[in-house]
Design an enzyme around this catalytic site. Structure first.
Site, PDB file in Angstrom:
ATOM      1  N   LYS A  35       0.778  -1.452   0.285  1.00 31.32           N
ATOM      2  CA  LYS A  35       0.105   0.547  -0.151  1.00 31.32           C
ATOM      3  C   LYS A  35       0.849   1.161  -0.114  1.00 31.32           C
ATOM      4  O   LYS A  35       1.875   1.550   0.734  1.00 31.32           O
ATOM      5  CB  LYS A  35      -1.176  -0.032   0.768  1.00 31.32           C
ATOM      6  N   CYS A  47      -0.464  -0.099   5.741  1.00 31.61           N
ATOM      7  CA  CYS A  47      -1.533  -1.549   5.753  1.00 31.61           C
ATOM      8  C   CYS A  47      -0.244  -2.097   7.088  1.00 31.61           C
ATOM      9  O   CYS A  47       0.955  -2.380   6.649  1.00 31.61           O
ATOM     10  CB  CYS A  47      -1.233  -1.769   4.734  1.00 31.61           C
ATOM     11  N   LYS A  74      -7.380   1.205  -7.351  1.00 32.80           N
ATOM     12  CA  LYS A  74      -6.761  -0.008  -7.886  1.00 32.80           C
ATOM     13  C   LYS A  74      -5.857  -0.473  -9.218  1.00 32.80           C
ATOM     14  O   LYS A  74      -6.966  -0.222 -10.712  1.00 32.80           O
ATOM     15  CB  LYS A  74      -7.523  -1.306  -7.390  1.00 32.80           C
ATOM     16  N   HIS A 187       0.072   0.942  15.492  1.00 39.12           N
ATOM     17  CA  HIS A 187      -1.710   1.450  15.259  1.00 39.12           C
ATOM     18  C   HIS A 187      -1.889   1.218  16.240  1.00 39.12           C
ATOM     19  O   HIS A 187      -2.533   2.910  16.553  1.00 39.12           O
ATOM     20  CB  HIS A 187      -2.091   0.545  14.208  1.00 39.12           C
ATOM     21  N   LYS A 237     -11.725   5.171   8.346  1.00 37.92           N
ATOM     22  CA  LYS A 237     -12.147   4.407   9.267  1.00 37.92           C
ATOM     23  C   LYS A 237     -13.552   4.736  10.012  1.00 37.92           C
ATOM     24  O   LYS A 237     -14.778   4.312  10.315  1.00 37.92           O
ATOM     25  CB  LYS A 237     -11.641   2.935  10.296  1.00 37.92           C
TER      26      LYS A 237
END
Length: 240
Positions: A35, A47, A74, A187, A237
């Site tokens: 990514k 990622c 993509k 993360h 998110k």
């Protein structure tokens, strides 16, 4: 006698071919499709599964190159390689590709046995429930829904393991489990501090030490991505 000589010759030929193949693969760098960070796609993205593969290759000293892709747009060639459009993907030759971080890391362990990191007996699932617990707590808007308690329970179990068997999951040296766990804890630590003003409790010193130790490893520094990229990814998110 003749049969024995033929068998010996076949064995020697096979061994030579395997050795040549392994030497060729070691000499030529793999390409790891990972990514890229939006919008320019000129830096490594956030990622943790891509990070796992790159950490593994750094620790095992397997040569590689990275190819950054825009997961928001993509490219066709990625969808041809992997119809799901997910990364990481390992390119092993002109037309040989392997998707999925589990499969890639297992392949590397088998292909490079002398450099293999190994997995201690009974350690395969250590810390495996922390990341989903973190994600649930991060998205939660209800302080009484039990998600924080679940995260604390998973971190406490990890802390107990590390206090007994650490400082790494592999003991005094890192193992395959560390490669998967460290990016996820990285993360968690960054995101919960930024968005919830929440930190790993002081009564879990082994977890706090673990995160710090992994961040200081040369492999982690070589595969690091900006904190702002992590914040941006998790903010999306929340908005989705």
């Amino acid at each position: 006698m003749r049969a024995a000589r033929l068998a010996s010759r076949w064995a020697n030929t096979r061994t030579t071919k395997v050795a040549r193949r392994s030497a060729a693969m070691r000499a030529a760098p793999y390409e790891v499709v990972v990514k890229g960070a939006p919008p320019e796609i000129q830096k490594l993205g956030d990622c943790p599964f891509c990070h796992r593969v790159l950490l593994t290759m750094e620790e095992m000293e397997v040569p590689y190159e990275t190819k950054l892709v825009d997961l928001g747009n993509k490219p066709d060639w990625l969808l041809e390689i992997n119809p799901l459009g997910k990364v990481p993907v390992l390119r092993m030759g002109d037309k040989e590709y392997m998707p999925d971080s589990d499969e890639i890391c297992a392949f590397l362990e088998k292909e490079y046995p002398e450099q293999a990191l190994g997995t201690p007996e009974g350690a395969k699932e250590v810390g495996s429930k922390v990341f989903p617990a973190f994600a649930a707590f991060f998205k939660s808007k209800d302080p009484s829904d039990g998600t924080e308690q679940e995260l604390l329970e998973q971190l406490r179990a990890l802390n107990d393991y590390l206090q007994k068997s650490g400082p790494y999951v592999g003991g005094q040296t890192v193992c395959t489990v560390d490669m998967a766990l460290a990016p996820k804890l990285h993360h968690m630590d960054l995101v919960l501090k930024e968005f919830k003003n929440w930190e790993v409790p002081e009564d879990m010193p082994a977890v706090k030490k673990y995160i710090a130790l992994m961040r200081e490893r040369p492999s982690f520094k070589a595969t690091h991505y900006d904190n702002e990229i992590v914040y941006m990814g998790w903010k999306k998110k929340l908005e989705s």
